[in-house]
Structures are given as C-alpha cells and as structure tokens.
Write an enzyme that holds these catalytic residues in place. Structure first.
Site, short mmCIF file in Angstrom:
data_model
loop_
_atom_site.label_atom_id
_atom_site.label_comp_id
_atom_site.label_asym_id
_atom_site.label_seq_id
_atom_site.Cartn_x
_atom_site.Cartn_y
_atom_site.Cartn_z
N SER A 137 69.41 49.91 60.78
CA SER A 137 70.04 51.03 60.48
C SER A 137 71.53 51.17 60.43
O SER A 137 71.93 50.32 59.38
CB SER A 137 69.71 52.14 61.83
OG SER A 137 69.88 53.71 61.66
N SER A 138 72.31 51.46 61.29
CA SER A 138 73.61 51.40 61.24
C SER A 138 74.08 49.98 61.22
O SER A 138 75.01 49.49 60.41
CB SER A 138 74.44 52.29 62.39
OG SER A 138 75.95 51.81 62.28
#
Length: 293
Positions: A137-138
């Site tokens: 994700s991030s």
C-alpha cells in the site's frame, strides 16, 4: 528433580535459535523527517549479506510490518538483513508526494531510508549490489519512489497494491484515502511520460534501474487496479520493454502474470477477487530478487 544434561543442551539450543529480534537504531546519519529505524539481523548473517528494506502500509509501523510477513524466517535461513523503517507522520503514510523524496539526494523520508541502508552496509559489510526494497500500500508507493529516486542503491523492488513513481506528486496528502483521489483511482499517463518522471528524479543518471515486480488485486477499491497497470507501464518504459505475454494461473489460480520482455526485469501479478492489499508472496518475491532458487 535433576534435569538431565541433554535437556539443558536442548534448552540452550532453543535459546540460541531464537536470539535474534527486531532492534531499534536511533543514530544512523541524516534523517530530515525524523522517521524510525528498526533492523532485524539474523543470528547467522551471511558473508557480505543482502539487505531488504521493508516498508509498512498507512496506519502501520515498523514492528507491525515485521510481524506482517514471513520475511524474518527467510532471513534466518538465508542470512540476509531486514531494514524496517517507520514513519510516525501523516497517518503513518510515507512521503510519496513531495519533491524532496522524489529527488535524488533531495531529502524527505527517502533520505532517511538511504541513511539506514548506508548504516547497514557499513556495519555488516553488506553487498551493495544486493539491496532490495518492498512494501505494501503506502509502502508499495514508497517502494516505487525509492526505486525511481535512488536507482543506484536498489537492485530490485516489489510493490504490493501501490502506485507509480511520482503519481502523487503535488498532492497535499500522500494517503490513498485523502481528499485527492486522482492518483489512487488510476491516474493515467503515457508510458513515455511515466518514464520521464523517473528520469527527472535523478537527472543525468546513466546506470541500470531496479528490476521491478508489481502486485495488485483486481478487486481493490481503495487503490484501483489501474494504478498497478500504470506502474507496470512506467517501469516497462524505463527498461524499454513492451508487454510481451500474459500467463493465467501464475503464481496461483487467481492471478495473471504480466510479462514485460521475458519478465526478468519487469513483471506484474494481478489477482482476480483480490482486494486491498494483495498478500505478500515471499517465495516468489525472493526468487525475483535472486535470494531464493
């Protein structure tokens, strides 16, 4: 009751095999955004060990990401070292939107991570040709940022449910759930434009770029699948490769493998019914890195 000496030996052996643990390092060089540095060094470190930087998702931390994959057990058997950076800022999301991290030697979270790599290479006589980066994700977004801003440092990267390098550039936030959803919902550019974002992060660089592996779920409704396709398009263009072949059922029935060229430099895996985030496939990733056969 007297414990037999054999039993004591077994207890000692058990203690030795579990000695390694996640440790925080507080002094390691330039750290302009005051991010955290944790490291996992197995009991038996290989000579000139490889290093993997493992980047947590939004809302995460270095300790939770350490527990979030099977990488520590692979490090135990393979003798490589794991770096776990942690950001306490911006909902624990990485700085993927500011020019500092998107510029070679420009500062930002990226500069702190590079300091961690240099510290580890120096302290443990690490192999500079075998430094890798991965994240979810991030952390996957930051994986692409690190690969684009510091291609001289990383040999390969593996991004799970992320976005292309510089996709968030100029946004007020780097969170996929923030007010600016343009990037997370699949911002599109031409392959040439995406490649230019990477090249502009390190003007004048003429060396090799990291080999890249992109994972994404086709049922991801937070970071849309198109974001993964755009990242593949970007790295394909950086390497001068075209989508040559797709293989259904690789590495498992839900996935389709997307090969750029022969897949040794740029490859994608997109999973039917897989949401946010795509599960980490440690074995496949480590094979791509060259750390498993």
């Amino acid at each position: 009751m007297k414990i037999p000496s054999l039993g004591l030996g077994l207890l000692a052996a058990a203690t030795l095999t579990s000695a390694a643990s996640l440790q925080q390092v507080t002094s390691f060089g330039s750290n302009p955004t005051s991010i955290n540095f944790y490291i996992y060094v197995p009991d038996k470190v290989a000579t000139n060990p490889a290093i993997i930087v493992a980047l947590h998702p939004c809302g995460g931390s270095a300790p939770t990401w350490y527990s979030g994959t099977k990488l520590p057990s692979y490090a135990d058997s393979g003798g490589f070292i794991l770096i776990y950076p942690g950001t306490p800022h911006n909902s624990n999301c990485w700085d993927v939107n500011n020019a500092a991290s998107l510029t070679h030697n420009g500062g930002g979270d990226a500069a702190g991570i590079i300091s961690m790599v240099n510290y580890t290479l120096d302290k443990y006589s690490g192999d500079k040709s075998r430094v890798f980066v991965m994240g979810s994700s991030s952390g996957a977004m930051m994986t692409n940022v690190m690969a684009g801003s510091y291609p001289d440092v990383f040999a390969a990267g593996s991004a799970y449910s992320g976005v292309a390098h510089a996709c968030f550039f100029g946004s007020a936030t780097s969170t996929p759930f923030g007010s600016n959803q343009t990037c997370a919902r699949g911002l599109t550019h031409t392959a040439a434009d995406w490649a230019a974002f990477v090249h502009n992060s390190y003007p004048g660089y003429t060396g090799k770029y990291p080999r890249m592996q992109i994972w994404h779920g086709l049922a991801d409704n937070l970071v849309y699948p198109q974001a993964g396709y755009e990242a593949l398009k970007q790295w394909g263009a950086v390497w001068g490769l075209q989508n040559a072949k797709n293989n259904s059922g690789v590495p498992s029935s839900a996935y389709t493998q997307i090969l750029y060229g022969d897949g040794s430099q740029v490859v994608g895996y997109f999973g039917q019914g897989v949401g946010h985030t795509a599960p980490v496939n440690e074995q496949n990733m480590l094979q791509f890195f060259g750390l498993l056969t």
